[in-house]
Write a protein that holds these residues in place. Structure first.
Motif, PDB file in Angstrom:
ATOM      1  N   PRO A 116       0.826  -1.207   0.000  1.00  0.00           N
ATOM      2  CA  PRO A 116       0.000   0.000   0.000  1.00  0.00           C
ATOM      3  C   PRO A 116       0.866   1.266   0.000  1.00  0.00           C
ATOM      4  CG  PRO A 116      -0.733  -1.525   1.712  1.00  0.00           C
ATOM      5  CD  PRO A 116       0.541  -2.058   1.165  1.00  0.00           C
ATOM      6  N   THR A 117       0.472   2.241  -0.794  1.00  0.00           N
ATOM      7  CA  THR A 117       1.190   3.513  -0.842  1.00  0.00           C
ATOM      8  C   THR A 117       0.813   4.349   0.384  1.00  0.00           C
ATOM      9  OG1 THR A 117      -0.577   4.595  -2.074  1.00  0.00           O
ATOM     10  CG2 THR A 117       1.153   3.506  -3.368  1.00  0.00           C
ATOM     11  N   ALA A 118       1.502   5.461   0.554  1.00  0.00           N
ATOM     12  CA  ALA A 118       1.192   6.353   1.680  1.00  0.00           C
ATOM     13  C   ALA A 118      -0.253   6.836   1.595  1.00  0.00           C
ATOM     14  CB  ALA A 118       2.161   7.532   1.694  1.00  0.00           C
ATOM     15  N   GLU A 119      -0.717   7.080   0.392  1.00  0.00           N
ATOM     16  CA  GLU A 119      -2.115   7.499   0.210  1.00  0.00           C
ATOM     17  C   GLU A 119      -3.081   6.370   0.572  1.00  0.00           C
ATOM     18  OE1 GLU A 119      -4.952   8.765  -3.493  1.00  0.00           O
ATOM     19  OE2 GLU A 119      -2.900   9.529  -3.500  1.00  0.00           O
ATOM     20  N   ASP A 120      -2.717   5.132   0.206  1.00  0.00           N
ATOM     21  CA  ASP A 120      -3.557   3.975   0.546  1.00  0.00           C
ATOM     22  C   ASP A 120      -3.625   3.754   2.051  1.00  0.00           C
ATOM     23  OD1 ASP A 120      -4.079   3.367  -2.126  1.00  0.00           O
ATOM     24  OD2 ASP A 120      -2.364   2.004  -2.279  1.00  0.00           O
ATOM     25  N   LEU A 121      -2.538   4.070   2.748  1.00  0.00           N
ATOM     26  CA  LEU A 121      -2.477   3.802   4.183  1.00  0.00           C
ATOM     27  C   LEU A 121      -3.428   4.675   4.994  1.00  0.00           C
ATOM     28  CD1 LEU A 121       1.309   3.123   4.690  1.00  0.00           C
ATOM     29  CD2 LEU A 121      -0.570   1.480   4.763  1.00  0.00           C
ATOM     30  N   ARG A 122      -4.040   5.658   4.369  1.00  0.00           N
ATOM     31  CA  ARG A 122      -5.089   6.420   5.058  1.00  0.00           C
ATOM     32  C   ARG A 122      -6.313   5.550   5.304  1.00  0.00           C
ATOM     33  NH1 ARG A 122      -5.176  11.530   1.183  1.00  0.00           N
ATOM     34  NH2 ARG A 122      -2.941  11.879   1.181  1.00  0.00           N
ATOM     35  N   GLU A 123      -6.517   4.561   4.423  1.00  0.00           N
ATOM     36  CA  GLU A 123      -7.695   3.700   4.519  1.00  0.00           C
ATOM     37  C   GLU A 123      -7.350   2.238   4.797  1.00  0.00           C
ATOM     38  OE1 GLU A 123     -10.794   4.768   1.456  1.00  0.00           O
ATOM     39  OE2 GLU A 123      -8.986   5.658   0.564  1.00  0.00           O
ATOM     40  N   LEU A 124      -6.127   1.823   4.480  1.00  0.00           N
ATOM     41  CA  LEU A 124      -5.703   0.437   4.640  1.00  0.00           C
ATOM     42  C   LEU A 124      -4.663   0.333   5.744  1.00  0.00           C
ATOM     43  CD1 LEU A 124      -5.159  -0.464   0.862  1.00  0.00           C
ATOM     44  CD2 LEU A 124      -7.217  -0.804   2.219  1.00  0.00           C
ATOM     45  N   THR A 125      -4.359  -0.886   6.135  1.00  0.00           N
ATOM     46  CA  THR A 125      -3.282  -1.118   7.091  1.00  0.00           C
ATOM     47  C   THR A 125      -2.046  -1.610   6.346  1.00  0.00           C
ATOM     48  OG1 THR A 125      -4.074  -3.361   7.505  1.00  0.00           O
ATOM     49  CG2 THR A 125      -4.870  -1.637   8.981  1.00  0.00           C
ATOM     50  N   ALA A 126      -0.888  -1.494   6.982  1.00  0.00           N
ATOM     51  CA  ALA A 126       0.382  -1.806   6.327  1.00  0.00           C
ATOM     52  C   ALA A 126       0.570  -3.300   6.080  1.00  0.00           C
ATOM     53  CB  ALA A 126       1.539  -1.266   7.161  1.00  0.00           C
ATOM     54  N   ASP A 127      -0.187  -4.172   6.745  1.00  0.00           N
ATOM     55  CA  ASP A 127      -0.014  -5.616   6.569  1.00  0.00           C
ATOM     56  C   ASP A 127      -0.747  -6.164   5.346  1.00  0.00           C
ATOM     57  OD1 ASP A 127      -2.528  -5.161   7.722  1.00  0.00           O
ATOM     58  OD2 ASP A 127      -2.549  -7.136   8.666  1.00  0.00           O
ATOM     59  N   LEU A 128      -1.407  -5.313   4.582  1.00  0.00           N
ATOM     60  CA  LEU A 128      -2.147  -5.760   3.403  1.00  0.00           C
ATOM     61  C   LEU A 128      -1.286  -5.692   2.148  1.00  0.00           C
ATOM     62  CD1 LEU A 128      -5.572  -4.001   4.053  1.00  0.00           C
ATOM     63  CD2 LEU A 128      -4.940  -6.349   4.548  1.00  0.00           C
ATOM     64  N   VAL A 129      -1.665  -6.479   1.166  1.00  0.00           N
ATOM     65  CA  VAL A 129      -1.035  -6.477  -0.152  1.00  0.00           C
ATOM     66  C   VAL A 129      -2.085  -6.025  -1.152  1.00  0.00           C
ATOM     67  CG1 VAL A 129       0.081  -7.901  -1.907  1.00  0.00           C
ATOM     68  CG2 VAL A 129       0.453  -8.397   0.504  1.00  0.00           C
ATOM     69  N   VAL A 130      -1.715  -5.134  -2.063  1.00  0.00           N
ATOM     70  CA  VAL A 130      -2.633  -4.638  -3.087  1.00  0.00           C
ATOM     71  C   VAL A 130      -2.311  -5.349  -4.394  1.00  0.00           C
ATOM     72  CG1 VAL A 130      -3.414  -2.624  -4.379  1.00  0.00           C
ATOM     73  CG2 VAL A 130      -2.823  -2.395  -1.966  1.00  0.00           C
ATOM     74  N   ILE A 131      -3.317  -5.936  -5.011  1.00  0.00           N
ATOM     75  CA  ILE A 131      -3.129  -6.560  -6.324  1.00  0.00           C
ATOM     76  C   ILE A 131      -4.077  -5.893  -7.316  1.00  0.00           C
ATOM     77  CG2 ILE A 131      -2.327  -8.784  -5.465  1.00  0.00           C
ATOM     78  CD1 ILE A 131      -5.149  -9.875  -6.052  1.00  0.00           C
ATOM     79  N   GLN A 132      -3.615  -5.845  -8.557  1.00  0.00           N
ATOM     80  CA  GLN A 132      -4.430  -5.320  -9.647  1.00  0.00           C
ATOM     81  C   GLN A 132      -4.850  -6.498 -10.510  1.00  0.00           C
ATOM     82  OE1 GLN A 132      -1.551  -2.690 -11.358  1.00  0.00           O
ATOM     83  NE2 GLN A 132      -2.242  -0.960 -10.125  1.00  0.00           N
ATOM     84  N   VAL A 133      -6.139  -6.589 -10.791  1.00  0.00           N
ATOM     85  CA  VAL A 133      -6.644  -7.676 -11.620  1.00  0.00           C
ATOM     86  C   VAL A 133      -7.336  -7.095 -12.847  1.00  0.00           C
ATOM     87  CG1 VAL A 133      -6.904  -9.328  -9.727  1.00  0.00           C
ATOM     88  CG2 VAL A 133      -8.797  -7.850 -10.300  1.00  0.00           C
ATOM     89  N   GLY A 134      -7.172  -7.798 -13.948  1.00  0.00           N
ATOM     90  CA  GLY A 134      -7.792  -7.400 -15.205  1.00  0.00           C
ATOM     91  C   GLY A 134      -8.301  -8.621 -15.937  1.00  0.00           C
ATOM     92  N   ARG A 135      -8.888  -8.389 -17.071  1.00  0.00           N
ATOM     93  CA  ARG A 135      -9.478  -9.458 -17.868  1.00  0.00           C
ATOM     94  C   ARG A 135      -8.758  -9.559 -19.206  1.00  0.00           C
ATOM     95  NH1 ARG A 135     -12.781 -12.052 -16.137  1.00  0.00           N
ATOM     96  NH2 ARG A 135     -13.615 -10.600 -14.638  1.00  0.00           N
ATOM     97  N   LEU A 136      -8.429 -10.785 -19.607  1.00  0.00           N
ATOM     98  CA  LEU A 136      -7.822 -11.011 -20.916  1.00  0.00           C
ATOM     99  C   LEU A 136      -8.788 -10.584 -22.011  1.00  0.00           C
ATOM    100  CD1 LEU A 136      -6.246 -14.566 -20.459  1.00  0.00           C
ATOM    101  CD2 LEU A 136      -5.036 -12.385 -20.518  1.00  0.00           C
ATOM    102  N   SER A 137      -8.243 -10.057 -23.093  1.00  0.00           N
ATOM    103  CA  SER A 137      -9.112  -9.685 -24.217  1.00  0.00           C
ATOM    104  C   SER A 137      -9.562 -10.947 -24.940  1.00  0.00           C
ATOM    105  CB  SER A 137      -8.373  -8.751 -25.172  1.00  0.00           C
ATOM    106  OG  SER A 137      -7.334  -9.452 -25.810  1.00  0.00           O
ATOM    107  N   SER A 138     -10.508 -10.799 -25.830  1.00  0.00           N
ATOM    108  CA  SER A 138     -11.028 -11.964 -26.568  1.00  0.00           C
ATOM    109  C   SER A 138      -9.950 -12.607 -27.428  1.00  0.00           C
ATOM    110  CB  SER A 138     -12.222 -11.554 -27.426  1.00  0.00           C
ATOM    111  OG  SER A 138     -11.837 -10.528 -28.326  1.00  0.00           O
ATOM    112  N   SER A 139      -8.918 -11.839 -27.811  1.00  0.00           N
ATOM    113  CA  SER A 139      -7.824 -12.406 -28.602  1.00  0.00           C
ATOM    114  C   SER A 139      -6.773 -13.070 -27.731  1.00  0.00           C
ATOM    115  CB  SER A 139      -7.170 -11.303 -29.442  1.00  0.00           C
ATOM    116  OG  SER A 139      -6.551 -10.353 -28.589  1.00  0.00           O
ATOM    117  N   GLY A 140      -6.915 -12.967 -26.409  1.00  0.00           N
ATOM    118  CA  GLY A 140      -5.962 -13.586 -25.490  1.00  0.00           C
ATOM    119  C   GLY A 140      -4.855 -12.650 -25.055  1.00  0.00           C
ATOM    120  N   ALA A 141      -4.911 -11.395 -25.484  1.00  0.00           N
ATOM    121  CA  ALA A 141      -3.877 -10.430 -25.106  1.00  0.00           C
ATOM    122  C   ALA A 141      -4.068  -9.989 -23.665  1.00  0.00           C
ATOM    123  CB  ALA A 141      -3.930  -9.222 -26.041  1.00  0.00           C
TER     124      ALA A 141
END
Length: 160
Positions: A101-126
């Motif tokens: 978590p960034t310093a900005e995230d730590l206003r709402e989160l605790t330091a023991d958390l991990v932030v992950i970004q998730v997305g969806r593969l395109s129809s072509s598999g990219a």
């Protein structure tokens, strides 16, 4: 028409209104507690934070994620709505990044958390260009999420 309310008349009315309001607040609180218990009771649930995409200005929302066969259902903790707020289909879902978590995230989160970004593969598999959601969870919850994402229930046939 009628006489104006005197102090001897409106005090009992105010007391009843205050009692009714207190009962409604307590009923809502009990409903939220029972809902959370019901969500976590069946197993396969973990507490995590969620926010849409990479919008840094958006607030993190605390919730409960339940693992299903085909999707992850995310429910807000402080809500009376029985349906999930977000559903992440397992098919095509990829982890795009992981960070502390960034310093900005730590206003709402605790330091023991991990932030992950998730997305969806395109129809072509990219690979996705932008994340669909960001999730913040503990290391243990992240291990469970990654196991769920990579596993396939017996007898399931993935159709491409």
């Amino acid at each position: 028409m009628g006489e104006p309310l005197s102090s001897t008349t409106w005090v009992p009315v105010a007391e009843w209104l205050l009692c009714a309001l207190l009962v409604l607040v307590l009923l809502a609180l009990v409903t939220v507690i029972v809902r959370r218990f019901a969500l976590e009771r069946g197993g396969g649930a973990v507490e995590c934070y969620l926010r849409s995409g990479t919008a840094r200005r958006r607030a993190w929302r605390i919730g409960c994620a339940r693992y299903g066969t085909e999707e992850l259902r995310w429910y807000r903790i402080f809500s009376l709505w029985p349906r999930p707020t977000a559903e992440l289909s397992r098919r095509g879902l990829v982890v795009m990044g992981r960070r502390a978590p960034t310093a900005e995230d730590l206003r709402e989160l605790t330091a023991d958390l991990v932030v992950i970004q998730v997305g969806r593969l395109s129809s072509s598999g990219a690979d996705p260009e932008r994340p669909e959601y960001e999730l913040a969870m503990t290391e243990g919850a992240l291990t469970g999420f990654l196991s769920w994402l990579e596993s396939m229930p017996p007898g399931t046939i993935w159709q491409s």
